[in-house]
Design a protein around this motif. Structure first.
Motif, short mmCIF file in Angstrom:
data_model
loop_
_atom_site.label_atom_id
_atom_site.label_comp_id
_atom_site.label_asym_id
_atom_site.label_seq_id
_atom_site.Cartn_x
_atom_site.Cartn_y
_atom_site.Cartn_z
N ILE A 176 1.09 -0.88 0.07
CA ILE A 176 -0.26 0.09 -0.54
C ILE A 176 1.09 0.93 -0.26
N ALA A 177 2.14 1.19 0.48
CA ALA A 177 2.99 1.71 0.72
C ALA A 177 2.91 3.36 -0.64
N TYR A 178 3.21 1.63 -1.71
CA TYR A 178 3.22 2.61 -3.58
C TYR A 178 2.17 3.39 -3.92
N ILE A 179 1.18 3.51 -2.78
CA ILE A 179 0.52 4.61 -3.51
C ILE A 179 0.81 6.06 -3.43
N ALA A 180 1.87 6.24 -2.28
CA ALA A 180 2.24 7.84 -2.29
C ALA A 180 2.99 7.83 -3.65
N LEU A 181 4.00 6.57 -3.84
CA LEU A 181 4.14 6.89 -4.94
C LEU A 181 3.29 7.80 -6.30
N VAL A 182 1.65 7.48 -6.44
CA VAL A 182 1.36 8.08 -7.50
C VAL A 182 0.93 9.34 -7.00
N GLU A 183 0.18 8.87 -5.50
CA GLU A 183 -0.58 10.28 -5.34
C GLU A 183 0.58 12.09 -5.47
N SER A 184 1.85 11.30 -4.64
CA SER A 184 2.24 12.75 -4.68
C SER A 184 4.00 12.65 -4.90
N GLY A 185 4.67 11.18 -5.77
CA GLY A 185 5.47 11.58 -5.90
C GLY A 185 6.27 11.14 -4.08
N VAL A 199 3.84 1.23 -11.36
CA VAL A 199 4.63 2.44 -10.25
C VAL A 199 5.72 1.23 -9.84
N MET A 200 4.50 0.26 -9.57
CA MET A 200 5.13 -0.85 -8.36
C MET A 200 6.68 -1.71 -9.53
N ARG A 201 6.13 -2.09 -10.29
CA ARG A 201 6.84 -2.66 -10.87
C ARG A 201 8.32 -1.44 -11.81
N VAL A 202 7.98 -0.60 -11.63
CA VAL A 202 9.57 -0.24 -11.78
C VAL A 202 10.01 0.48 -10.71
N ALA A 203 9.32 0.57 -9.46
CA ALA A 203 10.38 0.85 -8.28
C ALA A 203 10.86 -0.43 -7.56
#
Length: 224
Positions: free
Chosen positions: A104-113, A193-197
């Motif tokens: 779930i922590a990866y959501i912050a990458l989508v929302e705000s980078g 986003v998750m796959r790249v991260a």
């Protein structure tokens, strides 16, 4: 089956009233130059790691399209990955305290980078782009003198309570995420986003993000 999961997602998407629109992940222009531009010279094979949010072949095209968009914004997203790498351990530690999966922590990458002070013209703010009403409902102070959505720690506690409540309503983390942000391709964007991260080098990103690379908390449990 996968078709039932897709139908359930579509149903929740249509029912949801909450509209959260992600802000631009672009950092300030001054920060871009510190990231080495190492671009792929040949076709890159995608990793096969499974995440909590994998949604089947029906969405593979959307995932690939979103990966291509991230690659087209190489400098900006590389900076997002570096920020996420810095804050990921703190964020996942807070989420675990509420029983929220690390993915779930990866959501912050989508929302705000992973920008703790990110602002959106649609009213969201902070790491998770929480609207004022949601932030206040889950314990944050938001007024003319103080906005706790800008606190990484406080906002993550509030977000953890919020996403946990959505999970209690749906019984499925994927459906909880759809309730959180019912954009049409949100899950595909999150998986991209998750796959790249988790394997940035495989996608041509020359950044060192050990707190993200190869990371996933998913152990293969089935969805209900």
């Amino acid at each position: 089956g996968n078709r039932q999961n897709v139908d359930a997602v579509d149903k929740l998407r249509n029912e949801s009233r909450l509209k959260l629109t992600p802000i631009s992940n672009a950092p300030s222009g001054a920060a871009r130059s510190i990231v080495p531009v190492i671009r792929p010279t040949q076709t890159i094979q995608q990793p096969t790691a499974t995440t909590l949010f994998d949604i089947g072949e029906d969405f593979s095209g959307d995932i690939e399209r979103n990966i291509s968009l991230l690659q087209s914004r190489y400098d900006d997203f590389a900076q997002c990955l570096l920020r996420a790498n810095q804050y990921f351990p703190q964020v996942t530690s807070i989420l675990r305290a509420y029983g929220v999966p690390d993915d779930i922590a990866y959501i912050a990458l989508v929302e705000s980078g992973y920008q703790a002070h990110g602002l959106s013209r649609f009213g969201g703010a902070g790491l998770w782009q929480l609207p004022k009403a949601v932030a206040r409902r889950y314990g944050l102070r938001v007024n003319s003198s103080r906005d706790e959505r800008m606190s990484l720690e406080a906002s993550t506690h509030a977000f953890a309570r919020y996403i946990s409540a959505l999970y209690q309503q749906t019984g499925d983390w994927r459906l909880a995420v759809i309730r959180f942000s019912p954009q049409r391709d949100y899950l595909a964007k999150l998986i991209a986003v998750m796959r790249v991260a988790q394997d940035p080098q495989a996608y041509g990103f020359g950044v060192d993000v050990p707190n993200l690379a190869g990371f996933s908390s998913y152990s293969g449990q089935s969805f209900t």
